[in-house]
Structure formats: structure tokens, C-alpha cells
Design a protein around this motif. Structure first.
Motif, PDB file in Angstrom:
ATOM      1  N   GLN A 161       0.824  -1.205   0.000  1.00 39.41           N
ATOM      2  CA  GLN A 161       0.000   0.000   0.000  1.00 39.41           C
ATOM      3  C   GLN A 161       0.862   1.261   0.000  1.00 39.41           C
ATOM      4  N   ILE A 162       1.953   1.238   0.745  1.00 33.79           N
ATOM      5  CA  ILE A 162       2.847   2.401   0.786  1.00 33.79           C
ATOM      6  C   ILE A 162       3.500   2.616  -0.585  1.00 33.79           C
ATOM      7  N   VAL A 163       3.940   1.530  -1.208  1.00 35.37           N
ATOM      8  CA  VAL A 163       4.556   1.633  -2.536  1.00 35.37           C
ATOM      9  C   VAL A 163       3.547   2.163  -3.548  1.00 35.37           C
ATOM     10  N   ASP A 164       2.301   1.691  -3.467  1.00 35.25           N
ATOM     11  CA  ASP A 164       1.268   2.204  -4.373  1.00 35.25           C
ATOM     12  C   ASP A 164       0.999   3.683  -4.128  1.00 35.25           C
ATOM     13  N   ALA A 165       0.997   4.115  -2.871  1.00 31.00           N
ATOM     14  CA  ALA A 165       0.751   5.526  -2.565  1.00 31.00           C
ATOM     15  C   ALA A 165       1.877   6.412  -3.102  1.00 31.00           C
ATOM     16  N   ILE A 166       3.104   5.886  -3.131  1.00 31.23           N
ATOM     17  CA  ILE A 166       4.240   6.695  -3.587  1.00 31.23           C
ATOM     18  C   ILE A 166       4.434   6.592  -5.097  1.00 31.23           C
ATOM     19  N   PHE A 167       4.346   5.368  -5.632  1.00 32.25           N
ATOM     20  CA  PHE A 167       4.705   5.144  -7.035  1.00 32.25           C
ATOM     21  C   PHE A 167       3.546   4.656  -7.897  1.00 32.25           C
ATOM     22  N   GLY A 168       2.353   4.551  -7.361  1.00 27.35           N
ATOM     23  CA  GLY A 168       1.225   3.985  -8.102  1.00 27.35           C
ATOM     24  C   GLY A 168       0.722   4.890  -9.211  1.00 27.35           C
ATOM     25  N   GLU A 169      -0.511   4.613  -9.694  1.00 27.02           N
ATOM     26  CA  GLU A 169      -1.095   5.385 -10.793  1.00 27.02           C
ATOM     27  C   GLU A 169      -1.332   6.842 -10.404  1.00 27.02           C
ATOM     28  N   ASN A 170      -1.734   7.067  -9.159  1.00 19.48           N
ATOM     29  CA  ASN A 170      -1.953   8.427  -8.660  1.00 19.48           C
ATOM     30  C   ASN A 170      -0.987   8.682  -7.496  1.00 19.48           C
ATOM     31  N   LEU A 204      11.810  16.566  -5.952  1.00 16.31           N
ATOM     32  CA  LEU A 204      11.959  16.572  -7.405  1.00 16.31           C
ATOM     33  C   LEU A 204      12.672  15.328  -7.917  1.00 16.31           C
ATOM     34  N   ASP A 205      13.685  14.870  -7.180  1.00  8.83           N
ATOM     35  CA  ASP A 205      14.472  13.736  -7.663  1.00  8.83           C
ATOM     36  C   ASP A 205      14.598  12.599  -6.657  1.00  8.83           C
ATOM     37  N   GLU A 206      13.824  12.654  -5.549  1.00 10.55           N
ATOM     38  CA  GLU A 206      13.893  11.584  -4.554  1.00 10.55           C
ATOM     39  C   GLU A 206      12.628  11.547  -3.716  1.00 10.55           C
ATOM     40  N   VAL A 207      12.404  10.399  -3.093  1.00 12.30           N
ATOM     41  CA  VAL A 207      11.326  10.229  -2.123  1.00 12.30           C
ATOM     42  C   VAL A 207      11.982   9.884  -0.795  1.00 12.30           C
ATOM     43  N   VAL A 245      16.058   7.181   1.750  1.00 14.81           N
ATOM     44  CA  VAL A 245      15.961   8.092   0.605  1.00 14.81           C
ATOM     45  C   VAL A 245      15.999   7.247  -0.660  1.00 14.81           C
ATOM     46  N   ILE A 246      14.959   7.382  -1.472  1.00 16.85           N
ATOM     47  CA  ILE A 246      14.825   6.601  -2.709  1.00 16.85           C
ATOM     48  C   ILE A 246      14.949   7.562  -3.888  1.00 16.85           C
ATOM     49  N   PRO A 247      15.979   7.389  -4.721  1.00 21.22           N
ATOM     50  CA  PRO A 247      16.116   8.294  -5.869  1.00 21.22           C
ATOM     51  C   PRO A 247      15.047   7.998  -6.916  1.00 21.22           C
ATOM     52  N   LEU A 248      14.569   9.047  -7.564  1.00 21.71           N
ATOM     53  CA  LEU A 248      13.594   8.906  -8.654  1.00 21.71           C
ATOM     54  C   LEU A 248      14.346   9.032  -9.968  1.00 21.71           C
TER      55      LEU A 248
END
Length: 140
Positions: free
Chosen positions: A84-93, A113-116, A132-135
């Protein structure tokens, strides 16, 4: 009798005059902890474990069916929560920020802008873990 004593003295004198052979005594420890052969370590550990009468009381509780089921259930629930956390951060919305609280822990996430950034906080102790997760942004 005098002849016997004289013979004994002569033989004793010859024995005392002969060279004596000897070598140094060298002690070699068995345990590799004290400089012994490293190949003895598994054998010595096996003997020590066989002689150990002390048992961890928690180890008996870990192997019954109820505790195995509880661990598997907890693992599945944490897996569903992480999905659920991954979907909230990287999901469709994807959301820019959010807070999720469960079982004495709070998870906050912030999208830059470039990280979560994920902050996992233990509510009881206040201990924080930051991830810290780079985008990776696709460039056309």
C-alpha cells in the motif's frame, strides 16, 4: 660383595659419562582461540554444544504451530502494508506526501523533485529511520 659394589660403581660411572639426549618440550594449544590449529574449531564447537545443558526458553515457543502461524500472519500483514505504501508513492496516482500509522510506528513520506524520503518512527522510543529513494526521470 666388594666385587659387586665395584662393578656397580664402574657401570654407574660409565652411564653418567655417556652423552644425554633430550629435546625441548613444546606445548601446542588445541583451541584455535589460543593459537591452536584452525581446523579444530568445528570439532571443539560441536563438543561444547553437545555438553551445553542450558537451553533458550524462547526457542521452544518459536517452534509450536501457533507461533509459526502468528509469524506468518504478521509477515503477510506487513507485506500488504508495504504494498500500500509503494502504491501511494509510485502507483497510478502518486501522492506528494502522506502519513501512515500502525502498531506503534508512524511512516511518513515526502516526494521531492528527484527523490522520495521515507521516515519510519517508533512512537514509543522516538527512534527514526530515514530511507531516501532516488527517482529516475525519463528524458525524451
Amino acid at each position: 660383595m666388594k666385587r659387586f659394589v665395584a662393578t656397580a660403581l664402574v657401570l654407574g660411572g660409565l652411564t653418567a659419562a655417556s652423552p644425554v639426549m633430550a629435546q625441548d618440550l613444546v606445548h601446542e594449544p588445541i583451541s584455535p582461540t589460543f593459537g591452536g590449529n584452525a581446523f579444530n574449531s568445528s570439532h571443539i564447537l560441536g563438543i561444547a554444544n553437545a555438553q551445553n545443558k542450558n537451553r533458550d526458553p524462547r526457542s521452544q515457543d518459536r517452534n509450536n504451530q501457533a507461533s509459526i502461524f502468528a509469524r506468518q500472519l504478521e509477515s503477510r500483514l506487513l507485506s500488504a502494508l508495504s504494498s500500500q505504501i509503494v502504491d501511494a508513492i509510485f502507483g497510478e496516482n502518486p501522492q506528494d506526501q502522506g502519513t501512515i500509522t500502525f502498531g506503534g510506528q508512524t511512516i511518513e513520506f515526502f516526494r521531492g523533485l528527484d527523490e522520495v524520503t521515507l521516515i519510519i518512527r517508533n512512537d514509543d522510543t522516538g527512534e527514526e529511520t530515514r530511507i531516501v529513494i532516488p527517482l529516475f526521470i525519463e528524458v525524451d
